[in-house]
Scaffold this motif. Structure first.
Motif, PDB file in Angstrom:
ATOM      1  N   THR A  27       0.880  -1.260   0.092  1.00 44.73           N
ATOM      2  CA  THR A  27      -0.024   0.066   0.079  1.00 44.73           C
ATOM      3  C   THR A  27       1.013   1.469   0.058  1.00 44.73           C
ATOM      4  O   THR A  27       1.953   1.163   0.452  1.00 44.73           O
ATOM      5  N   LYS A  28       0.110   2.340  -0.393  1.00 45.80           N
ATOM      6  CA  LYS A  28       1.269   3.448  -0.641  1.00 45.80           C
ATOM      7  C   LYS A  28       0.044   4.631  -0.136  1.00 45.80           C
ATOM      8  O   LYS A  28      -0.865   4.949  -0.819  1.00 45.80           O
ATOM      9  N   ILE A  29       0.334   5.403   0.754  1.00 46.83           N
ATOM     10  CA  ILE A  29      -0.569   6.660   1.213  1.00 46.83           C
ATOM     11  C   ILE A  29       0.262   7.880   1.186  1.00 46.83           C
ATOM     12  O   ILE A  29       1.384   7.921   1.889  1.00 46.83           O
ATOM     13  N   GLU A  34       4.436  17.448  -1.682  1.00 47.12           N
ATOM     14  CA  GLU A  34       5.559  17.618  -2.342  1.00 47.12           C
ATOM     15  C   GLU A  34       6.935  17.243  -1.516  1.00 47.12           C
ATOM     16  O   GLU A  34       7.915  17.931  -1.862  1.00 47.12           O
ATOM     17  N   GLY A  35       6.758  16.083  -0.966  1.00 44.90           N
ATOM     18  CA  GLY A  35       7.795  15.606  -0.128  1.00 44.90           C
ATOM     19  C   GLY A  35       7.887  16.112   1.317  1.00 44.90           C
ATOM     20  O   GLY A  35       7.065  17.192   1.810  1.00 44.90           O
ATOM     21  N   ALA A  36       8.707  15.317   2.105  1.00 41.76           N
ATOM     22  CA  ALA A  36       8.745  15.703   3.546  1.00 41.76           C
ATOM     23  C   ALA A  36      10.189  16.259   3.944  1.00 41.76           C
ATOM     24  O   ALA A  36      11.291  15.639   3.435  1.00 41.76           O
ATOM     25  N   ILE A 308       5.715  -4.581   7.247  1.00 39.42           N
ATOM     26  CA  ILE A 308       6.784  -3.449   7.453  1.00 39.42           C
ATOM     27  C   ILE A 308       6.075  -2.069   7.173  1.00 39.42           C
ATOM     28  O   ILE A 308       5.439  -2.106   6.050  1.00 39.42           O
ATOM     29  N   LEU A 309       6.073  -0.966   7.768  1.00 39.77           N
ATOM     30  CA  LEU A 309       5.692   0.301   7.615  1.00 39.77           C
ATOM     31  C   LEU A 309       7.014   1.181   7.341  1.00 39.77           C
ATOM     32  O   LEU A 309       7.795   1.189   8.070  1.00 39.77           O
ATOM     33  N   SER A 310       6.912   2.031   6.390  1.00 39.64           N
ATOM     34  CA  SER A 310       7.960   2.891   6.212  1.00 39.64           C
ATOM     35  C   SER A 310       7.390   4.396   5.908  1.00 39.64           C
ATOM     36  O   SER A 310       6.389   4.609   5.431  1.00 39.64           O
ATOM     37  N   GLY A 315       7.345  11.752   1.056  1.00 40.98           N
ATOM     38  CA  GLY A 315       6.176  11.909   1.756  1.00 40.98           C
ATOM     39  C   GLY A 315       5.014  10.759   1.633  1.00 40.98           C
ATOM     40  O   GLY A 315       3.945  11.318   1.675  1.00 40.98           O
ATOM     41  N   LEU A 316       5.560   9.662   1.508  1.00 43.35           N
ATOM     42  CA  LEU A 316       4.563   8.389   1.601  1.00 43.35           C
ATOM     43  C   LEU A 316       4.881   7.458   2.565  1.00 43.35           C
ATOM     44  O   LEU A 316       5.941   7.254   3.111  1.00 43.35           O
TER      45      LEU A 316
END
Length: 324
Positions: A27-29, A34-36, A308-310, A315-316
């Motif tokens: 999954t991708k949220i 525009e990024g972090a 795993i979460l990343s 920004g994703l």
């Protein structure tokens, strides 16, 4: 497009993925358009905190996939927060610019205080459970431990050059710090007594404590990344990688310390066996939209069950499945 052309396109995509050895995220949220600048995930994966240009500081509830709070530092017209950290129990968040930090209550969303640091630039920061203690490292080489309940301030002066990384135990009683003096120290924050010293052949750029009290991790900017026994200070393993050097942008012990989860500035997310130092599996996080070259820094990762979460500079929030 004909059915044959569609079939060939699908096969080409599969072959490209196979050849690159990259596993796509489950999954991708999008958490930042525009990024972090910075991000952290709570140990249990429930929350993410992100600092970005358009959204300031955002706290997301990952289980509900919902924005919970938006914060900003006082008097800041432009967001300059480059550090975001959860406490071990995920009850609080600390956010920092180069010269101030703020404490936030996750339950209420309220700010518990803003603190100015005029003496030098903050290089890294950590917060204890229930936000009683804060630990931060400075460009001067000084590390400061503060009891926010009593105001007690302890300065650790063991380092002789710029601090790059700090971490603190959940109860706030122990610290692990690393700097440009090629050294990492594990020390007692109540007395400033050094318990273990770890020498490296180059600048120490990453440190981490295992939350159960078993292991320590230290890594430099060249070839040495080691896991140590917290009690004895003896080496347990050394990460086994073929690259001439490996730089880590995030690290966390997971599954009661059995594994180490690392992220890099080159999109690589990897899982290691703590006892052997062998890599178990790796992934590559998605690059930021329209970035050339396609790049992303892994800011934080955790393991929940077998997933795993990343969070990355793209920004994703991405999730990854373990190989069976």
């Amino acid at each position: 497009m004909t059915k044959g052309a569609i079939f060939l396109s699908v096969i080409s995509a599969i072959l490209l993925t196979a050849c690159s050895g990259e596993q796509l995220s489950a999954t991708k949220i999008e958490h930042a358009v525009e990024g972090a600048y910075a991000a952290d995930i709570s140990a249990d994966g429930q929350y993410s905190v992100i600092s970005s240009i358009h959204h300031g500081i955002s706290l997301w509830d990952n289980k509900k996939n919902a924005l919970k709070y938006q914060w900003s530092h006082q008097g800041s017209e432009q967001n300059q927060v480059f550090l975001t950290r959860f406490s071990d129990d995920a009850s609080h968040v600390v956010t920092a610019t180069s010269n101030e930090f703020a404490i936030w209550d996750v339950a209420t969303g309220e700010a518990k205080g803003f603190y100015q640091i005029p003496e030098s630039n903050i290089r890294d920061i950590a917060i204890s459970a229930q936000a009683r203690y804060v630990l931060y490292g400075l460009a001067t080489g000084k590390v400061v431990h503060i009891d926010l309940n009593t105001g007690r301030r302890l300065e650790f002066l063991g380092h002789t050059e710029k601090i790059n990384a700090v971490d603190m135990s959940a109860n706030g009683h122990y610290a692990l710090t690393g700097g440009n003096d090629y050294t990492a120290y594990f020390w007692d924050t109540r007395t400033a007594q050094v318990l273990h010293r770890f020498n490296h052949p180059s600048r120490v750029t990453m440190v981490k404590l295992e939350r159960e009290g078993k292991y320590l991790f230290t890594a430099d900017n060249q070839k040495q990344a080691s896991i140590w026994d917290m009690r004895t200070g003896q080496a347990v393993s050394r990460l086994d990688y073929l690259a001439r050097q490996e730089i880590f942008s995030s690290v966390r012990f997971v599954n009661q310390g059995d594994y180490l989860l690392t992220g890099s500035p080159s999109r690589v997310l990897a899982l290691w066996d703590s006892k052997t130092g062998k890599q178990i599996q790796k992934w590559r996080v998605s690059p930021r939209k329209n970035s050339r070259p396609k790049s992303a820094v892994v800011y934080s990762a955790t393991m929940v069950g077998e997933q795993i979460l990343s969070e990355s500079s793209a920004g994703l929030l991405e999730t990854w499945n373990m190989n069976k």
